[in-house]
Scaffold this motif. Structure first.
Motif, mmCIF file in Angstrom:
data_model
loop_
_atom_site.group_PDB
_atom_site.id
_atom_site.type_symbol
_atom_site.label_atom_id
_atom_site.label_comp_id
_atom_site.label_asym_id
_atom_site.label_seq_id
_atom_site.Cartn_x
_atom_site.Cartn_y
_atom_site.Cartn_z
ATOM 1 N N PHE A 133 41.629 2.013 15.732
ATOM 2 C CA PHE A 133 42.531 1.362 14.797
ATOM 3 C C PHE A 133 42.203 1.810 13.370
ATOM 4 C CE2 PHE A 133 42.359 -1.426 18.456
ATOM 5 C CZ PHE A 133 43.692 -1.733 18.662
ATOM 6 N N ARG A 134 43.188 2.353 12.698
ATOM 7 C CA ARG A 134 42.988 2.878 11.352
ATOM 8 C C ARG A 134 42.619 1.742 10.387
ATOM 9 N NH1 ARG A 134 46.342 3.471 6.910
ATOM 10 N NH2 ARG A 134 45.768 5.187 5.505
ATOM 11 N N LEU A 135 41.592 2.017 9.567
ATOM 12 C CA LEU A 135 41.082 1.104 8.539
ATOM 13 C C LEU A 135 40.413 -0.152 9.118
ATOM 14 C CD1 LEU A 135 43.904 1.157 5.822
ATOM 15 C CD2 LEU A 135 41.880 2.595 5.981
ATOM 16 N N LEU A 136 40.249 -0.207 10.450
ATOM 17 C CA LEU A 136 39.625 -1.375 11.063
ATOM 18 C C LEU A 136 38.410 -1.036 11.914
ATOM 19 C CD1 LEU A 136 42.713 -3.517 12.176
ATOM 20 C CD2 LEU A 136 41.162 -3.965 10.276
ATOM 21 N N ASP A 137 38.389 0.143 12.537
ATOM 22 C CA ASP A 137 37.275 0.503 13.412
ATOM 23 C C ASP A 137 36.081 0.979 12.599
ATOM 24 O OD1 ASP A 137 36.994 0.318 16.280
ATOM 25 O OD2 ASP A 137 38.970 1.252 16.387
ATOM 26 N N ASN A 187 34.979 -17.583 22.644
ATOM 27 C CA ASN A 187 35.300 -18.086 23.981
ATOM 28 C C ASN A 187 35.936 -17.035 24.890
ATOM 29 O OD1 ASN A 187 37.857 -17.943 22.899
ATOM 30 N ND2 ASN A 187 38.167 -20.160 22.785
ATOM 31 N N ARG A 188 35.948 -15.779 24.466
ATOM 32 C CA ARG A 188 36.442 -14.708 25.334
ATOM 33 C C ARG A 188 35.892 -13.375 24.857
ATOM 34 N NH1 ARG A 188 41.260 -12.280 23.036
ATOM 35 N NH2 ARG A 188 42.019 -13.486 21.250
ATOM 36 N N THR A 189 35.926 -12.409 25.747
ATOM 37 C CA THR A 189 35.457 -11.072 25.384
ATOM 38 C C THR A 189 36.559 -10.319 24.642
ATOM 39 O OG1 THR A 189 36.205 -10.180 27.501
ATOM 40 C CG2 THR A 189 33.948 -10.971 27.386
ATOM 41 N N GLY A 190 36.164 -9.225 23.992
ATOM 42 C CA GLY A 190 37.152 -8.404 23.302
ATOM 43 C C GLY A 190 36.633 -7.887 21.978
ATOM 44 N N LEU A 191 37.512 -7.195 21.267
ATOM 45 C CA LEU A 191 37.232 -6.699 19.927
ATOM 46 C C LEU A 191 38.004 -7.544 18.923
ATOM 47 C CD1 LEU A 191 37.455 -2.815 20.410
ATOM 48 C CD2 LEU A 191 35.400 -4.219 20.248
ATOM 49 N N PHE A 192 37.317 -7.971 17.884
ATOM 50 C CA PHE A 192 37.945 -8.796 16.857
ATOM 51 C C PHE A 192 37.683 -8.160 15.496
ATOM 52 C CE2 PHE A 192 36.505 -11.516 20.360
ATOM 53 C CZ PHE A 192 37.747 -11.893 20.850
ATOM 54 N N PHE A 193 38.759 -8.014 14.735
ATOM 55 C CA PHE A 193 38.686 -7.260 13.490
ATOM 56 C C PHE A 193 38.886 -8.186 12.291
ATOM 57 C CE2 PHE A 193 40.310 -4.313 16.722
ATOM 58 C CZ PHE A 193 39.396 -3.286 16.609
ATOM 59 N N GLY A 194 38.245 -7.802 11.208
ATOM 60 C CA GLY A 194 38.427 -8.491 9.939
ATOM 61 C C GLY A 194 38.160 -7.529 8.803
ATOM 62 N N GLY A 201 35.766 -4.167 -5.573
ATOM 63 C CA GLY A 201 35.683 -2.851 -6.207
ATOM 64 C C GLY A 201 36.733 -1.901 -5.684
ATOM 65 N N ALA A 202 36.563 -0.632 -6.036
ATOM 66 C CA ALA A 202 37.580 0.387 -5.751
ATOM 67 C C ALA A 202 37.833 0.555 -4.258
ATOM 68 C CB ALA A 202 37.155 1.714 -6.366
ATOM 69 N N ASN A 203 36.791 0.476 -3.440
ATOM 70 C CA ASN A 203 36.939 0.667 -1.991
ATOM 71 C C ASN A 203 36.915 -0.660 -1.229
ATOM 72 O OD1 ASN A 203 37.122 3.451 -2.233
ATOM 73 N ND2 ASN A 203 34.906 3.713 -2.141
ATOM 74 N N HIS A 204 37.412 -1.697 -1.872
ATOM 75 C CA HIS A 204 37.426 -3.024 -1.263
ATOM 76 C C HIS A 204 38.125 -3.032 0.100
ATOM 77 C CE1 HIS A 204 38.762 -7.112 -0.496
ATOM 78 N NE2 HIS A 204 40.008 -6.749 -0.694
ATOM 79 N N SER A 205 39.204 -2.300 0.234
ATOM 80 C CA SER A 205 39.979 -2.313 1.484
ATOM 81 C C SER A 205 39.420 -1.359 2.526
ATOM 82 C CB SER A 205 41.435 -1.956 1.195
ATOM 83 O OG SER A 205 41.528 -0.711 0.539
ATOM 84 N N PHE A 206 38.247 -0.787 2.276
ATOM 85 C CA PHE A 206 37.669 0.188 3.212
ATOM 86 C C PHE A 206 36.302 -0.268 3.735
ATOM 87 C CE2 PHE A 206 40.406 2.577 0.294
ATOM 88 C CZ PHE A 206 41.317 3.087 1.198
ATOM 89 N N MET A 207 36.124 -1.588 3.842
ATOM 90 C CA MET A 207 34.882 -2.103 4.445
ATOM 91 C C MET A 207 35.240 -3.136 5.506
ATOM 92 S SD MET A 207 33.227 -4.257 1.253
ATOM 93 C CE MET A 207 31.933 -4.893 2.292
ATOM 94 N N PRO A 208 35.789 -2.668 6.636
ATOM 95 C CA PRO A 208 36.218 -3.593 7.689
ATOM 96 C C PRO A 208 35.040 -4.193 8.447
ATOM 97 C CG PRO A 208 36.489 -1.353 8.443
ATOM 98 C CD PRO A 208 36.039 -1.273 7.009
ATOM 99 N N ILE A 209 35.350 -5.189 9.266
ATOM 100 C CA ILE A 209 34.377 -5.873 10.120
ATOM 101 C C ILE A 209 34.893 -5.813 11.551
ATOM 102 C CG2 ILE A 209 33.191 -8.058 10.564
ATOM 103 C CD1 ILE A 209 34.178 -8.766 7.579
#
Length: 229
Positions: A133-137, A187-194, A201-209
């Motif tokens: 997933f772009r910008l999330l993985d 309560n379940r398995t899987g991948l969860f993004f944030g 700062g400048a790269n604020h949108s490029f530090m996913p979880i």
């Protein structure tokens, strides 16, 4: 359909998020009933021909339109206060991890076991495979066991950050020089993004979880593998 789904909450992956979804639907139904009632009354005022120039007061209707909004606010406030209490409750954790926000990546420390830590960077677009997933993985996911109480301790090394996973109803500030904590249960398995929810700062949108939820058995094997490496 995609636009409608984007306006809704994410599918819940924790009991707290389920409660938030229930409260969202509860409040939405109350707002819908108020909108229908007010719309109906306004339409009757616009289109009827009744007039009574000697009307000075109506004590009964004034009592009703004072009591009804007060009762409506009580129906919203009681579940809201209960939910606020549950969100701040800290239970006995089975696993405690520490995350540190940097410009612009996250670090994770697993100190409950043979202590190890790693950094988690976003995968650049030119290095991604088709199933990412772009910008999330990220290159190193935070792995956690499901059906286990997790305590997350959050701080920052430089500026304000915010560790946020919408599907888990988790959002906590990462403040330099301060250690905040939050508790949640998967309560379940899987991948969860944030993503970081603080403009850092400048790269604020490029530090996913990215959280990977797995069973306790696989989590134990992962811990052993990470400790050995």
């Amino acid at each position: 359909m995609a636009t409608w789904n984007s306006a809704m909450l994410q599918d819940s992956a924790s009991p707290l998020m389920e409660q938030l979804s229930f409260f969202h639907n509860h409040a939405l139904m109350i707002l819908l009933m108020i909108t229908v009632l007010v719309g109906y009354l306004m339409s009757t005022l616009f289109f009827n021909t009744y007039n009574y120039r000697f009307l000075l007061e109506g004590q009964m209707i004034e009592v009703i339109w004072t009591i009804l909004p007060a009762a409506t606010l009580i129906f919203i406030a009681l579940p809201s206060l209960r939910l606020l209490y549950l969100l701040d409750e800290i239970n006995n954790p089975l696993v405690s991890i520490k995350t540190i926000g940097h410009q612009w990546y996250w670090s994770y420390e697993y100190s409950d076991f043979m202590k190890f830590e790693f950094d988690s960077y976003m995968i650049p677009s030119n290095e991604m495979s088709k199933n990412m997933f772009r910008l999330l993985d990220v290159d190193n996911r935070a792995v956690l066991p499901y059906n286990s109480q997790i305590r997350l301790m959050v701080t920052a090394a430089d500026v304000l950050h915010s560790w946020t996973i919408p599907a888990l109803s988790v959002k906590i500030d990462a403040t330099p020089g301060r250690l905040n904590q939050i508790s949640f249960l998967l309560n379940r398995t899987g991948l969860f993004f944030g993503q970081c929810s603080e403009i850092c700062g400048a790269n604020h949108s490029f530090m996913p979880i990215t959280i990977e939820s797995i069973s306790s058995n696989f989590f134990t094997k992962w811990i052993l593998k990470m400790s050995e490496s």
